[in-house]
Structure formats: C-alpha cells, structure tokens
Motif scaffolding. Structure first.
Motif, PDB file in Angstrom:
ATOM      1  N   LYS A   1       0.835  -1.201   0.000  1.00 59.43           N
ATOM      2  CA  LYS A   1       0.000   0.000   0.000  1.00 59.43           C
ATOM      3  C   LYS A   1       0.871   1.252   0.000  1.00 59.43           C
ATOM      4  O   LYS A   1       1.986   1.231   0.510  1.00 59.43           O
ATOM      5  N   PRO A   2       0.345   2.348  -0.566  1.00 62.73           N
ATOM      6  CA  PRO A   2       1.094   3.615  -0.507  1.00 62.73           C
ATOM      7  C   PRO A   2       1.307   4.034   0.947  1.00 62.73           C
ATOM      8  O   PRO A   2       0.505   3.697   1.828  1.00 62.73           O
ATOM      9  N   LYS A   3       2.383   4.742   1.181  1.00 61.08           N
ATOM     10  CA  LYS A   3       2.657   5.208   2.533  1.00 61.08           C
ATOM     11  C   LYS A   3       1.643   6.274   2.923  1.00 61.08           C
ATOM     12  O   LYS A   3       1.370   7.198   2.163  1.00 61.08           O
ATOM     13  N   LYS A   4       1.073   6.108   4.097  1.00 64.46           N
ATOM     14  CA  LYS A   4       0.064   7.068   4.563  1.00 64.46           C
ATOM     15  C   LYS A   4       0.722   8.421   4.810  1.00 64.46           C
ATOM     16  O   LYS A   4       1.718   8.505   5.539  1.00 64.46           O
ATOM     17  N   PRO A   5       0.210   9.478   4.177  1.00 61.79           N
ATOM     18  CA  PRO A   5       0.821  10.798   4.361  1.00 61.79           C
ATOM     19  C   PRO A   5       0.620  11.325   5.778  1.00 61.79           C
ATOM     20  O   PRO A   5      -0.276  10.883   6.498  1.00 61.79           O
ATOM     21  N   LYS A   6       1.452  12.264   6.151  1.00 64.72           N
ATOM     22  CA  LYS A   6       1.348  12.864   7.476  1.00 64.72           C
ATOM     23  C   LYS A   6      -0.013  13.547   7.633  1.00 64.72           C
ATOM     24  O   LYS A   6      -0.508  14.201   6.726  1.00 64.72           O
TER      25      LYS A   6
END
Length: 339
Positions: free
Chosen positions: A160-165
């Motif tokens: 999965k894409p890295k969860k943004p801040k």
C-alpha cells in the motif's frame, strides 16, 4: 462428443441428450437447431461438473463482483455517508479500472493490482488510493468469505502507498476575519443570506468541533439546554456536544422559522465555502480544519481530559484524536508544561 440424432414429430423436431443418468429434452423448428442446442447443453453440463469438482472456475468478472457488492453490501450500509461513498465507487468503477474491469476475478493477479495502484497514484492523493484499496479489498474479501468464490484476496498481497502525514492545520484569527469578510458577515449579527449561514456555520464549528455534515443536518429540536444532540454521526452512533457560551450566543442569532438551523443543502453550503475561500487565496484551508482548531482549543482552554474529549468529538480511537486532531503549537505545549 457425439450428438444424438433429432427426431421429427409433426412440424417440429425433438432431441434428447443424456448426461450422468439424466435426460434433457428440447423441441425446435429444424433438426439443425436441435443439434446446436444439444451441443451447447452438453458443454454446459460438462462445464458445470468441472466447476463443482473444482477443476474449473465459474465465469465471474470483476465488474460483476462490483455490482453484486454494491447491491448486497453498499445499499444496505446503515451509514448514509458510507452508502453514498460506496455508490460513488460503484458508478466510477469502469472508468477507474478500464480493461481490468472485464477480467475474471480468478485471473486478477497482485501484479495487475500493483500496476493499477501505480497508475491511480499518479491521478489522486495517497489518502484516496488507500481508501480505494481498502474498499476493493473488502469487495474481494466478501467474494472469499461470503460468496465462497475465491481462496485468496490478491489485494492483500500488494504494497500500500505510505500514509501521508496527518494535517495539523490551525486557523489563525486573521484568517477568521478574512472568511467573515468575504462572506459579508459581521460577528454577532443575525444571518440572513446564504453566505451568512456559511460564516455562522464556520464560527459554530470552531466552538463545537462538529463536522460540516452534522452542522448542515442540525435541526432546532436537536438543541437542548446546554448541548446539541447529534442523532447519528459519522461512526453511526449518536452523541451530545456541550455548548460553550459563545456557541449559545450563536444559536440565539437564528431567528428563521425553518426546521433546520442552517436552511440550505450540504452541497450548496460546500460550494459557497469553496468559492469564497478561493476568492481570498485560502485554498489550503479546509472546512474540516475547524475540527482541528476546536479540539485543540478545548484542550488548551477548557483543560478537557482525552476520554471526555472523545465523547464530545465522537472518536472511538483515542490515538486518532490525539495524533490527528489535537494540534498544539510550541506555545501551547510550553503553557501546558508549566501549568
């Protein structure tokens, strides 16, 4: 595969095929039509046997699964906001997946989904991709555990894409003044025009941490002595929101005879907000940022413990409340430490 010979009966022809000690009959106008029916019937019966034995998978394309999931799960979701979101995914499905929508769910591989993820990531934000992956993964889990069509879920095998801040946007007093000015509203006056109610809702949200949808849905009979009752929030449950003196003063400004506090639709409210904030260059300000601002103020000014704050805001996960919505600046932390 030997096809039996049709028999003529009067003006028509009849044919009988036998398969696994069962007989199947058909009547057609010509012998050729009977033979075509018999050939297709035998193929169908043999394919069904192979499907039942597990040797052959039934034909079930991704698009069909999308439709069935929407009908069986999406339309019955108890949350209106979730129903609407799933409906949006259902309607835009083929546009998002293209040729992959026509592929059998048995043939879809993690590589197919990784390619889709990469393409989608170039079109929308990481948060949107994460939410969509969660939705389509739930769809395949439904096919696996409820429909018994799949042994594995290929969505679980992709990265999965890295969860943004998380956003930590606070609202400066000068920005509040700009918003009120562009909406032609003066604090403490009775709202009359549509833009006035948007400004009023903006101020009320900062005092209560209520979501935009909750504000627009709020009715006069939801207002009680000292609190607003929200019959159904985003998590599907009711909650009570205490009213500050500032919030009570804002409610006293509502003088119209309508049922709803804010007499306009959520879409009209949203469009007015987006148009006016863009006009003054505050494109990075989201209405939901009022929730961040309100929660941070509640901790700083009212010294509310986190368990009470969670009841007010409707958060079931304390870590989301603390890490996402409580956004103190350095001065807030220093004050809290010294206090």
């Amino acid at each position: 595969m030997k096809i039996p010979k049709p028999r003529k009966r009067g003006e028509t022809y009849t044919i009988t095929v036998s398969y696994q000690n069962k007989r199947y009959y058909c009547t057609r106008d010509t012998a050729k039509e009977c033979e075509q029916w018999a050939a297709l019937k035998l193929l169908e019966l043999k394919s069904q046997t192979r499907i039942e034995s597990g040797e052959l998978k039934p034909k079930f394309i991704f698009r069909d699964l999308n439709t069935k999931y929407y009908q069986d799960v999406g339309q019955l979701n108890p949350s209106k906001s979730s129903r609407d979101w799933i409906k949006g995914q259902y309607k835009t499905f083929e546009m998002k997946f293209g040729a992959l929508a026509q592929k059998s769910i048995y043939d879809i591989t993690p590589k197919d989904l990784t390619n889709w993820r990469n393409k989608r990531s170039s079109e929308v934000s990481a948060n949107t991709v994460l939410k969509e992956i969660s939705h389509y993964s739930a769809m395949f889990t439904y096919a696996q555990k409820e429909l018994f069509l799949l042994d594995d879920n290929p969505w679980m095998q992709i990265t999965k894409p890295k969860k943004p801040k998380a956003r930590d946007r606070r609202i400066h007093p000068s920005e509040i003044e700009l918003i009120l000015k562009v909406l032609d509203y003066e604090m403490g006056t009775i709202p009359v025009l549509s833009q006035h109610y948007v400004a009023w809702g903006f101020l009320f949200a900062i005092e209560t941490a209520m979501r935009k949808g909750e504000l627009v849905a709020m009715q006069k009979n939801d207002i009680h002595d000292g609190h607003v009752h929200i019959p159904k929030s985003k998590n599907g449950e009711a909650r009570n929101v205490p009213l500050s003196e500032e919030a009570k003063a804002l409610l006293e400004l509502i003088k119209h005879d309508g049922r709803k506090i804010i007499p306009q639709s959520e879409n009209a409210f949203r469009l007015m907000w987006e148009k006016r904030k863009a006009a003054i260059g505050l494109n990075d300000l989201h209405f939901h940022d009022t929730r961040h601002e309100a929660i941070t103020r509640m901790v700083r000014v009212r010294k509310l413990p986190v368990e009470i704050l969670a009841k007010i805001t409707g958060h079931k996960k304390i870590d989301v409340l603390v890490n996402t919505y409580y956004n103190p600046n350095a001065d807030d932390l220093v004050e809290a430490f010294n206090r």
